[in-house]
Design a protein around this motif. Structure first.
Motif, PDB file in Angstrom:
ATOM      1  N   ALA A 117      46.286  45.817  31.107  1.00 53.99           N
ATOM      2  CA  ALA A 117      45.409  45.477  32.229  1.00 53.99           C
ATOM      3  C   ALA A 117      45.976  44.336  33.055  1.00 53.99           C
ATOM      4  N   SER A 118      46.589  43.353  32.385  1.00 57.87           N
ATOM      5  CA  SER A 118      47.162  42.220  33.125  1.00 57.87           C
ATOM      6  C   SER A 118      48.299  42.707  34.007  1.00 57.87           C
ATOM      7  N   GLY A 119      49.083  43.654  33.479  1.00 60.08           N
ATOM      8  CA  GLY A 119      50.199  44.195  34.249  1.00 60.08           C
ATOM      9  C   GLY A 119      49.711  44.946  35.479  1.00 60.08           C
ATOM     10  N   LEU A 120      48.569  45.615  35.340  1.00 60.12           N
ATOM     11  CA  LEU A 120      47.991  46.367  36.459  1.00 60.12           C
ATOM     12  C   LEU A 120      47.659  45.471  37.646  1.00 60.12           C
ATOM     13  N   LEU A 121      47.296  44.217  37.309  1.00 58.64           N
ATOM     14  CA  LEU A 121      46.875  43.291  38.364  1.00 58.64           C
ATOM     15  C   LEU A 121      48.037  42.832  39.227  1.00 58.64           C
ATOM     16  N   GLY A 122      49.257  42.949  38.707  1.00 55.31           N
ATOM     17  CA  GLY A 122      50.404  42.368  39.405  1.00 55.31           C
ATOM     18  C   GLY A 122      50.425  40.863  39.177  1.00 55.31           C
ATOM     19  N   PHE A 123      51.429  40.217  39.734  1.00 59.11           N
ATOM     20  CA  PHE A 123      51.601  38.788  39.477  1.00 59.11           C
ATOM     21  C   PHE A 123      51.031  37.978  40.633  1.00 59.11           C
ATOM     22  N   THR A 124      50.253  36.970  40.307  1.00 63.23           N
ATOM     23  CA  THR A 124      49.754  36.078  41.353  1.00 63.23           C
ATOM     24  C   THR A 124      50.469  34.729  41.286  1.00 63.23           C
ATOM     25  N   ARG A 125      50.342  34.044  40.145  1.00 59.83           N
ATOM     26  CA  ARG A 125      51.079  32.782  40.027  1.00 59.83           C
ATOM     27  C   ARG A 125      51.127  32.298  38.580  1.00 59.83           C
ATOM     28  N   ASN A 126      52.052  31.373  38.355  1.00 61.40           N
ATOM     29  CA  ASN A 126      52.125  30.717  37.051  1.00 61.40           C
ATOM     30  C   ASN A 126      50.963  29.751  36.892  1.00 61.40           C
TER      31      ASN A 126
END
Ligand code: SAH
Ligand code: SF4
Length: 364
Positions: A127-136
């Motif tokens: 699920a986290s991967g589905l969201l794409g990356f926003t920031r560290n």
């Protein structure tokens, strides 16, 4: 506003020297922040009022505001959602120790922390991967999750797993800064053997973590025992295939103090067939690793299917027959360890979890 949590003892000394203060003020400040878990600078009664006011104007002590706490129907785990200063949300999971749990690794309260908002690795099942990356997350935001958990639970966190949202080894600088404070005896004082870093197999990150030289526990999200299967579900395998990952893990073993855990989600018709178990056993034996099997937790919108209980057990038995230490968590979506990869989406999808709204972190 900058947060003071990520300031190590040396950084505090330097900060205060720049403000014209002697090193003993850093000791006092550190005691307030960590020993007393102060939530405001006004509480710091032995610091000069002018210093307190200056610090309050420049720094915060709590970078997260808890906006929702959800309790599992059994009451055993609690998840909380926190809002960061820029409005992004991050989720963490509080897991009390299992009854009867013992041994050197025993703990009272485990926290599953997030290291990023979203994740760039895009594993096909996550699920986290589905969201794409926003920031560290900053080091303070990682540390802030621990302090927030302690306020919710009313007790100290003594075990940490980096299995929440994000790939910790892709946020190395902030991870190491947070770990330094987590392990510092004058700060959170959680020992390295009570900290597990979970990675999808970021090879340069693994090398850097090994150089950090602390006896941390390592979990590796393997999920495929051949490049063919692993690349199908984890794009990261194209960048660092098993031929690079396994030598890096062998290298880790040379300095690492604990057995590596290989995390393996069982997905029907993808990686849960018995020949895959034999390949997995070969890798586990080569690395002297244990295997943690996680029957796939359904994520809305993704096509993967959890195998039947009989198939999961057969896979587990095949590993046991090869003398590989193996554990399996088979808890229909309720088990937080198994479901860490479902953070964010799972929050709304899971029945039996009643969200409770809390306006803000309660002052102690
Ligand atoms: N990025 C790191 C840490 C976060 S993921 C990593 O990948 O290791 C934490 C664990 O949850 C990983 O083992 C991940 O593969 C697993 N996970 C992800 N999605 C899942 C799902 N749908 N069901 C069960 N486990 C899942
Ligand atoms: Fe990222 Fe880990 Fe999810 Fe893969 S499993 S997308 S690395 S959080």
């Amino acid at each position: 506003m900058d947060c003071l949590l990520e300031y190590s003892r040396d950084a505090l000394v330097e900060l205060l020297a720049g403000m014209g203060h002697k090193p003993f003020r850093a000791t006092q400040l550190q005691e307030w922040v960590w020993k007393h878990r102060a939530t405001s600078f006004e509480q710091m009664s032995n610091l000069p009022p002018a210093l307190r006011a200056e610090l309050a104007g420049r720094f915060c002590l709590r970078p997260l505001e808890v906006v929702e706490v959800s309790e599992s129907s059994t009451g055993s785990t609690r998840k909380f959602l926190s809002r960061m200063q820029d409005g992004h949300l991050v989720e963490s999971v509080i897991i009390p120790a299992a009854v009867g749990q013992g041994g050197a690794h025993s703990s009272r309260l485990t926290l599953c922390v997030s290291s990023q908002v979203g994740c760039a690795f895009g594993c096909r099942f996550c699920a986290s991967g589905l969201l794409g990356f926003t920031r560290n997350l900053t080091a303070s935001e990682i540390l802030g999750q621990i302090l927030a958990a302690e306020q919710i639970a009313g007790e100290r966190v003594d075990n940490l797993v980096f299995m929440g949202m994000g790939e910790p080894l892709a946020n190395m600088d902030n991870l190491l800064a947070a770990l330094t404070i987590i392990m510092d005896q004058q700060s959170l004082n959680i020992g390295a053997r009570h900290i597990t870093i979970s990675t999808s197999g970021n090879v340069p990150g693994l090398r850097r973590l090994a150089e950090f030289g602390r006896p941390l526990r390592l979990a590796v999200s393997l999920h495929g025992a051949s490049d063919e299967v692993r690349s199908q579900v984890m794009p990261v395998n194209r960048k660092w295939p098993l031929g690079e990952l396994i030598p890096a893990l062998r290298e880790w073993n040379r300095t690492g103090k604990h057995m590596i855990t290989l995390e393996y989600i069982l997905i029907q018709d993808v990686n849960a067939m018995l020949p895959e178990a034999r390949k997995l056993a070969r890798i586990a034996r080569e690395l002297n690793a244990k295997v943690n099997l996680i029957p796939y937790n359904t994520v809305d919108g993704l096509p993967w299917v959890r195998p039947s209980e009989a198939d999961c057990k057969a896979f587990c038995r095949a590993l046991m027959a090869e003398k590989v230490p193996v554990t399996m968590r088979y808890e229909k979506g309720h088990d937080i360890n198994a479901a860490c990869g479902q953070l964010r989406l799972r929050r709304t999808a899971q029945p039996g979890v009643a969200p409770t709204r809390v306006p803000k972190i309660m002052e102690k």
